[in-house]
Design an enzyme around this catalytic site. Structure first.
Site, PDB file in Angstrom:
ATOM      1  N   CYS A   1       0.843  -1.185   0.000  1.00 13.96           N
ATOM      2  CA  CYS A   1       0.000   0.000   0.000  1.00 13.96           C
ATOM      3  C   CYS A   1       0.877   1.234   0.000  1.00 13.96           C
ATOM      4  O   CYS A   1       2.069   1.161   0.272  1.00 13.96           O
ATOM      5  CB  CYS A   1      -0.900   0.000   1.228  1.00 13.96           C
ATOM      6  SG  CYS A   1       0.066  -0.136   2.731  1.00 13.96           S
TER       7      CYS A   1
ATOM      8  N   CYS B   1       2.942   2.080   3.011  1.00 15.84           N
ATOM      9  CA  CYS B   1       4.114   1.281   3.362  1.00 15.84           C
ATOM     10  C   CYS B   1       5.396   2.080   3.163  1.00 15.84           C
ATOM     11  O   CYS B   1       6.329   1.965   3.948  1.00 15.84           O
ATOM     12  CB  CYS B   1       4.196   0.023   2.506  1.00 15.84           C
ATOM     13  SG  CYS B   1       2.833  -1.101   2.775  1.00 15.84           S
TER      14      CYS B   1
ATOM     15  N   ASP C   1      48.470  -9.364 -40.341  1.00 14.30           N
ATOM     16  CA  ASP C   1      49.768  -9.427 -39.716  1.00 14.30           C
ATOM     17  C   ASP C   1      50.222 -10.887 -39.860  1.00 14.30           C
ATOM     18  O   ASP C   1      49.396 -11.783 -39.890  1.00 14.30           O
ATOM     19  CB  ASP C   1      49.611  -9.033 -38.245  1.00 14.30           C
ATOM     20  CG  ASP C   1      50.914  -9.107 -37.503  1.00 14.30           C
ATOM     21  OD1 ASP C   1      51.922  -8.642 -38.069  1.00 14.30           O
ATOM     22  OD2 ASP C   1      50.935  -9.629 -36.383  1.00 14.30           O
TER      23      ASP C   1
ATOM     24  N   ASP D   1      47.195  -8.906 -33.509  1.00 18.02           N
ATOM     25  CA  ASP D   1      46.950  -9.496 -32.193  1.00 18.02           C
ATOM     26  C   ASP D   1      46.513  -8.469 -31.152  1.00 18.02           C
ATOM     27  O   ASP D   1      46.296  -8.795 -30.006  1.00 18.02           O
ATOM     28  CB  ASP D   1      48.166 -10.291 -31.716  1.00 18.02           C
ATOM     29  CG  ASP D   1      49.403  -9.415 -31.601  1.00 18.02           C
ATOM     30  OD1 ASP D   1      49.249  -8.180 -31.631  1.00 18.02           O
ATOM     31  OD2 ASP D   1      50.506  -9.964 -31.500  1.00 18.02           O
TER      32      ASP D   1
END
Lengths: 125, 806
Positions: free
Chosen positions: B32, B35, B476, B675
């Site tokens: 409610c 609360c 690469d 990488d």
């Protein structure tokens, strides 16, 4: 033309003018985020739009936007920040924070996936 | 932009200013409105609590408190003592009463999120379908009494020969009443959405549908109640438009929700990979605990067939792990003590213990999920035009509707007003901003998800769009085309020496050395079943090689300079050395007791599928270029083996970015594969940087595309996926644009003067629903996308591909 026709046409054109003004020409006032500790924070409710949808923040200070989606419509399920390459899924009824630090003044738009709901963050110095 | 939470849908717990901590509790039992004040009051009473805000709407309490005085545990206890429950702290579900806040920051189970997402989609689908069935059920009788002039469709004709005017009017009135609950219940979200949008000075699809259906209803009601307002013969109600259009659009939304759920399946699959429990060694005993409670430094036991719960490093045992779910690599990878394991991967037959290094949102899986989620939500550049258009779309359609109305009203045939209303309503209904706005994002979700399935993480829509347009791929060499680690390839003894003796002595001399070439020789000897002894004496000569005493014999291994220094004649092996160098291998002289004993050669070897991957890239019409710091001869040797014609050799690492820049100079779009560590500047310089990871460290900032596996196939796959995605997005976008640009004028009646064709608003409703569903379904087709890059390898076992030595 009869009087009725005059009236109808005038009403129609007025409506067109009003649409242009209301949706396109009006500028929106922003709401400033409030500083909580070191973070500028604001709660945004998502329901058919973002409330508030224009948020003013300061550059260089971390920003936390707390999104709460209060509708089940799937349209607003995702909010995306285009310039930031960020997006967040908003489960209904949950608050999802989105955090970042704007480093330069400018505007950061955000929107739903389809771009129907929009908002922006105005970064000031 | 600096990123506070690494793109995560943050869990902002923790101390912000050093003194104040912000904590968010999801509360249970707030039934409610009174609360909320109760909870606020009890929390304010706790020493150390500064501010409290409780929201009934979201069931949460947001508390600013002093972490030194009051901890999260105490806050929860206070709430519970007041008779309410705490479901989660900072978005993390609470399972353990005595949880400490630092721990809760790390603990994150993606599972409930995934489930609730699925559940939310299902719930919304069911809700929309209920609305649809209601609207459809009402629509049938409304439709059957809507057209007295169409005899076969008019229901009363079954019962009476010629229905009286009163009967017709009465049935219309009933239709009007029946349409109200349809608009109020089934069409509720259109009106609510339109109103919210209107308050935000914006307009969306809801606005159009709300305007269209309400205009239909209002006009009909006016025609029914005050027919004298309208010219003779125009006071004809059309309530059926209000109900049928509502039913169709709701159905369209329901189908869309369902289809959307399928499109984002990839991310759910990823989230679902997370293990739920972990077997942890605590106080010398194995205990099974929820995965959220695992902490860094814990030792976790993984038995055969179990999932690795979090990331860590093996401390004991060995096994083969199936990492396909993360890297896309289909074969299990052998791991032993010291090797990293990744959460969500599957242990096969062995068992092992590992020490936890990363938990919660730091795990590789959590990072992948986050990256994929962010990418799915990001926009491809082609969507930016759409964004501009969609900002103007809806108001523009409203304006067109008004102008259509006026045009028919002024110049239309009689009954002008009826035509004017029907065409204006049809324009409003047929326009589908959703289809336009959804086209690109939906395809993006499908494509990014498809990439993730094979361990290809595409950073954002921009990267995806650029990847689809690449002309050149620069690879690469070391670590990308090749494994990056030298292996022993040749042992060629000089006359008078046996091959095994030569290798055994060379390996023994190299045993204490840390040099990668030396390691390759020692490993190569062991792989061939030899056990090189420990040398009695050992001396590394920098830039030359190694001098050692093995079993009382003086062994030299190194380059030609080392041999000259010791005045050893090398003529006997020179031919071998030349031949080996020609093949791109590194040859080393071995001398024993002052006499040349032979040559051993090592080389970097190709990854198994480099050859296949490069072939696919060429098939895709890409120009493949190899970039390497190695000498021309070695580079050419590798290039020949993999079928690359264009080689840029002897490029120092710093110059790689310059080479990429030059390739871009003539307007070609260049992708660079490296990488991610030494190649970072080149990756950034390229239009699209592909970081090829042999691990699971996804925090590679320089890359637009991260390949979780080390296979080059990921590059070809990423390009194929991005092309398919962009093609898909363009199809949807084109379709949606064409639909709207044709549909709206036809609805407005442009075909009427010439052909007498006018669109029924009912057809417009169906078309509009179908168009947005079509967009989502088209994006779903991406799920069935099959890439060329993975076709050949799926059936072929690994050893069927010849291992080419380089």
């Amino acid at each position: 033309m009869t009087t009725t026709q005059w009236i109808v046409n005038l009403l129609g054109l007025t409506a067109v003018g009003w649409i242009v003004w209301y949706f396109w020409l009006q500028t929106k006032a922003g709401v400033a985020a409030s500083l909580m500790g070191d973070v500028q924070e604001i709660d945004i409710t998502v329901k058919g739009g973002y409330e508030p949808d224009v948020i003013v923040v300061k550059a260089g200070v971390p920003v936390r936007l707390n999104f709460t989606r209060m509708e089940s419509s799937m349209c607003s399920e995702v909010v995306s920040f285009d310039g930031l390459d960020r997006s967040a899924t908003l489960p209904e009824g949950h608050t999802v924070p989105v955090e970042f630090t704007p480093d330069a003044p400018g505007e950061i738009p955000f929107q739903c996936q389809m771009g129907m709901l929009r908002g922006k963050i105005v970064v000031t110095t | 932009m600096t990123d506070l939470s690494k793109g995560e849908q943050g869990r902002p717990s923790g101390t912000m200013s050093g003194e104040v901590q912000y904590t968010r509790l999801d509360l249970e039992g707030l039934h409610c409105s009174s609360c909320a004040p109760t909870v606020e009051r009890v929390l304010r009473g706790v020493p150390g609590v500064r501010t409290v805000a409780v929201s009934v709407g979201t069931n949460e309490a947001r508390i600013a408190h002093d972490p030194g005085t009051v901890g999260v545990g105490e806050l929860c206890a206070t709430v519970e003592a007041a008779g309410y429950g705490v479901a989660s702290v900072d978005g993390v579900p609470r399972t353990d009463e005595a949880r400490d806040p630092d721990e809760s920051e790390h603990a994150e189970t993606p599972d409930p999120e995934a489930d609730s997402d699925v559940e939310a989609h299902r719930r919304e689908y069911r809700r929309l379908m209920r609305k649809f069935w209601f609207a459809a059920t009402v629509s049938v009788p409304v439709l059957l009494v809507a057209y007295p002039e169409i005899g076969w469709l008019y229901l009363p004709n079954l019962f009476v020969v010629s229905p009286s005017e009163g009967l017709v009017w009465g049935l219309f009135a009933l239709s009007g009443l029946a349409a109200l609950p349809v608009l109020a219940y089934s069409g509720r979200q259109f009106f609510a959405g339109a109103w919210s949008a209107f308050r935000h000075q914006s307009a969306d699809m809801n606005t159009l549908i709300a305007l269209g259906t309400s205009a239909a209803w209002l006009y009909s009601t006016a025609a029914l109640l005050v027919p004298r307002l309208f010219p003779e013969g125009t006071a004809v109600p059309f309530y059926d438009v209000a109900t049928v259009v509502t039913a169709l659009v709701v159905l369209g939304q329901a189908l869309e929700v369902r289809a959307k759920g399928q499109t984002s399946q990839a991310i759910r699959k990823l989230i679902g990979l997370q293990a739920r429990t972990a077997r942890v060694v605590r106080d010398g005993e194995e205990v099974e605990i929820p995965v959220e409670e695992v902490q860094e430094g814990d030792v976790v036991v993984v038995r055969p067939g179990e999932k690795v719960p979090v990331d860590g490093v093996i401390v004991e045992g060995r096994s083969a792990l199936d990492e396909s779910m993360i890297t896309g690599e289909s074969l299990p990878v052998d791991k032993a003590a010291g090797d990293e394991v990744v959460g969500a991967t599957m242990n096969t037959t062995g068992s092992f213990k590992f020490e936890v290094t990363r938990v919660g949102k730091d795990t590789a899986l959590a990072q992948i999920v986050r990256m994929v989620q962010d990418a799915m939500g990001s926009k491809a550049p082609i969507a930016r035009l759409v964004d501009v258009v969609s900002g103007y779309f809806v108001p523009a359609v409203m304006i067109i509707a008004i102008l259509t109305f006026l045009a028919w009203f002024n110049f239309g045939p009689t009954p002008a007003i009826a035509f004017a209303v029907v065409t204006a309503v049809t324009v409003l209904i047929i326009a589908c901003p959703c289809a336009v706005g959804m086209a690109v994002p939906m395809s993006m979700v499908g494509g990014v998800g498809k990439g993730a399935e094979h361990g290809v993480l595409i950073r954002n829509g921009g990267a995806l769009q650029l990847a689809s347009k690449l002309d050149v791929v620069v690879l690469d060499k070391t670590g990308t085309i090749t494994r990056g680690a030298p292996e022993l390839t040749d042992v060629r003894p000089a006359p008078g020496f046996r091959q095994d003796d030569l290798l055994r002595l060379a390996a023994a001399a190299d045993r204490p050395s840390e040099h990668p070439l030396a390691r390759a020789i020692v490993d190569g000897a062991r792989d061939r079943g030899l056990t090189p002894p420990e040398p009695e004496e050992f001396d590394a000569v920098p830039g030359h090689g190694v001098e050692a005493t093995v079993e009382g014999r003086a062994v030299l291994i190194g380059n030609v300079r080392l041999m000259r220094r010791a005045s050893i004649a090398t003529e006997a092996v020179e031919a071998d050395v030349l031949a080996l160098q020609e093949e791109g291998r590194t040859a080393m002289y071995v001398a024993v007791d002052g006499r040349i004993a032979g040559v051993v050669a090592v080389a970097d070897t190709l990854k198994e599928d480099s050859l296949d991957a490069i072939r696919v890239m060429r098939d895709l019409g890409l120009e493949v270029v190899m970039l390497t710091g190695d000498n021309e001869r070695t580079a050419q040797a590798i290039a020949r083996q993999v079928g690359i014609d264009q080689v840029l050799a002897e490029v120092v690492p710093e110059a790689k970015a310059v080479e990429v820049h030059q390739l871009r100079a003539d307007g070609r779009r260049v992708g660079m594969v490296g990488d991610g560590i030494n190649d970072a500047p080149a990756l950034v310089e390229a239009d699209v940087g592909f970081a090829i990871g042999t691990g699971t460290d996804v925090a590679i900032e320089a890359a637009d595309v991260t390949l979780m596996s080390g296979s080059l196939k990921g590059v070809a796959y990423a390009i194929e996926v991005s092309r398919a995605t962009m093609r898909n997005a363009k199809q949807s976008l084109f379709g949606a644009f064409v639909y709207n640009t044709l549909g709206i004028p036809i609805a407005a009646g442009v075909l009427y003067p010439a052909f007498g064709v006018l669109l029924s608003p009912l057809i417009a409703g169906a078309a509009m629903a179908a168009s947005s569903v079509t967009v989502v379904m088209n994006a779903n087709r991406l799920r069935f996308f099959r890439a060329r890059s993975f076709e050949s390898s799926v059936s072929a076992p690994r050893n069927a591909i010849p291992e080419v030595a380089a």
